[in-house]
Design an enzyme around this catalytic site. Sequence first.
Site, PDB file in Angstrom:
ATOM      1  N   HIS B 201      16.959  50.789  -9.872  1.00  0.00           N
ATOM      2  CA  HIS B 201      18.037  50.007  -9.272  1.00  0.00           C
ATOM      3  C   HIS B 201      17.588  48.728  -8.571  1.00  0.00           C
ATOM      4  O   HIS B 201      18.045  47.643  -8.932  1.00  0.00           O
ATOM      5  CB  HIS B 201      18.852  50.893  -8.325  1.00  0.00           C
ATOM      6  N   ASP B 297      19.540  51.662  -1.957  1.00  0.00           N
ATOM      7  CA  ASP B 297      18.275  52.057  -2.588  1.00  0.00           C
ATOM      8  C   ASP B 297      17.054  51.346  -2.017  1.00  0.00           C
ATOM      9  O   ASP B 297      15.953  51.891  -2.057  1.00  0.00           O
ATOM     10  CB  ASP B 297      18.344  51.838  -4.111  1.00  0.00           C
TER      11      ASP B 297
END
Lengths: 362, 362
Positions: B201, B297
């Site tokens: 990500h 993230d």
Amino acid sequence: MSQLRFAVLGAGHGGMAMAGHLGCMGYSVRLFNRSEARLIPIRNAGGIELSGVVEGKGPVELVTSDIAEAVRDADVLMVVVPASGHRYLAAELAPHLRDGQAIILNPGRTGGAFEFRQVFKEAGVHQEVLLGEAQTLLYACRNTNPGQVKVFGIKNSVPLAALPGHQTVDLLERIHPVFPQFVPGDNVIKTGLDNIGAVFHPALMVLNAARIESTRGEFQFYFEGITKAVAQVLERVDAERVAVAAALGIRAMTAREWLYMAYDAHGKTLYQAIRNNSGYKGIQAPATIDHRYLWEDVPMSLVPIASIGETLGVATPTIRHLIGLAGLMNECDYWREGRTVERMGLAGLTQKQIRHIALEGF
Amino acid sequence: MSQLRFAVLGAGHGGMAMAGHLGCMGYSVRLFNRSEARLIPIRNAGGIELSGVVEGKGPVELVTSDIAEAVRDADVLMVVVPASGHRYLAAELAPHLRDGQAIILNPGRTGGAFEFRQVFKEAGVHQEVLLGEAQTLLYACRNTNPGQVKVFGIKNSVPLAALPGHQTVDLLERIHPVFPQFVPGDNVIKTGLDNIGAVFHPALMVLNAARIESTRGEFQFYFEGITKAVAQVLERVDAERVAVAAALGIRAMTAREWLYMAYDAHGKTLYQAIRNNSGYKGIQAPATIDHRYLWEDVPMSLVPIASIGETLGVATPTIRHLIGLAGLMNECDYWREGRTVERMGLAGLTQKQIRHIALEGF
């Protein structure tokens, strides 16, 4: 003063433009290139054909891959190779120098003259040469066909500095009759750190790598490749470069100021100035990341800035992020390949000592 | 054994799916959310309507922004908020815990259970609770309309680990009758470091930032966003994550192994496995970089991995490059906002001490 004799070292786009231009202006010019492949069509044609803002066929006296022959009788050696070739070329040149020759790097990127000086020192060169670097290449040009170069433009004003800086005036005096476009560039700290390509090129390549590879560069490099998020990164890279210059006592131009100066593009932020720069319109991205914007600008612009920063205690985290990611992308350790303070002969020196070398010499 | 009573904490996509699913299965469920705005439509509808692989209207006993009310009678507390909300939620929960309650983070990202444990410790929680984290969210789902969730899929097998690890069996025993999808996940070092989202990500967001912003995500995120150059970066991020896990005595799954396991996608390199993954087909990029792929993230996956690495002497330069650039892009200092060893209660500990906490407890 008798007519100057030139050696142009490097037969890429820029070297061909310069050799052809000098030939057109009536100067004696010899053209050297390491590999013969680039030389054969020029030799066959007996010169270089220019089109664009300069029209005509420039005769080249000698086209050679023998550097000794190329520079033997030259008064001015114009180095026009990617900065990643500077170290090799300096070492090749070292045994063949004569007192009084001038060597000009077109351009030096960051620290080109320092690296030449260091190679000469290690090779025991005792000849008195005038060494200097231009801040950018005089020409916007492209080698279109074998032996032909299209010159899109010649810059009006390109700063040139000698190493040491007190010789800048001597170097300009020598070259001005031929290239009035050169203007005094203070010293090589200034020419090396006013390196705006260092700010734009690697960041844009790294942060657009997937798009470049998946579209083969089919997008507008500056307009689509620079968005607000990318501009935040550019601002930091620029601020780190300016901070390293400041640590050396130099007030470097910011990228935003440069956009205003070079393109009349203004804006309160770097992002706005980029959006307002019509000069970027239509410029496509490179078709591949195997491009000098990475393999030249990372090791020869970002690495020396970060390395000088480290020596002087100036943090350059963003520049280091780009060096690291670019190296992974091109599978190259740019810190090992790059122009560190060791290669520039500046390792362990203080701000004062670096300035002394840049301005006064040894 | 009497029927379990649930509190679902968080009324985003995942929390709504879980509360609705529990309701549909006939369990008593209370739903908490910090802000009332998300709760009003659910309260008005008297429950959550599910469609997709689960169909029906799940009644919710109480819909509240009062956490004390939500958890008072609950046997199991399902935490379904972005990991960036864990610290806040743990602190809010601390005064209201009862002996014997189970708390499951869905998921923990990297170090969620460690952070909960540390907040509880600082708050002086003396109750005996079962604390654990799932490696990923059970549901692929989307909140389509007020009070409605579409469930695209429920994963067959999600590793779940308790902190300390010797309680994993107790936690599974408690939850298995309701969610047979949970399987033993060894310990929270394993669930926290088998974090494949951490690999994909942030790197994809950072290295495609300009394209995301200039096209509003109009390209295939995995197919066009991952080229050879980007895959080189992913390989290094993955290798650094696996090295940190190895330093803690854990053999983490590589991203390539995970592609094979999750999607049957194979390849000699990560790049080839990605190209061969038909599951990525058609997945568009996020429309903006203000997305949990960065704001969750980076601080809750990359920062804890790099921070544990630093504590144990494992270098994570590539992960640090991404943390730095992501922070510039979103104008956030993710090192300050992120889950460092200090926040996880692991500062200054050795490998042995961290393992002892993860496996045996205090």
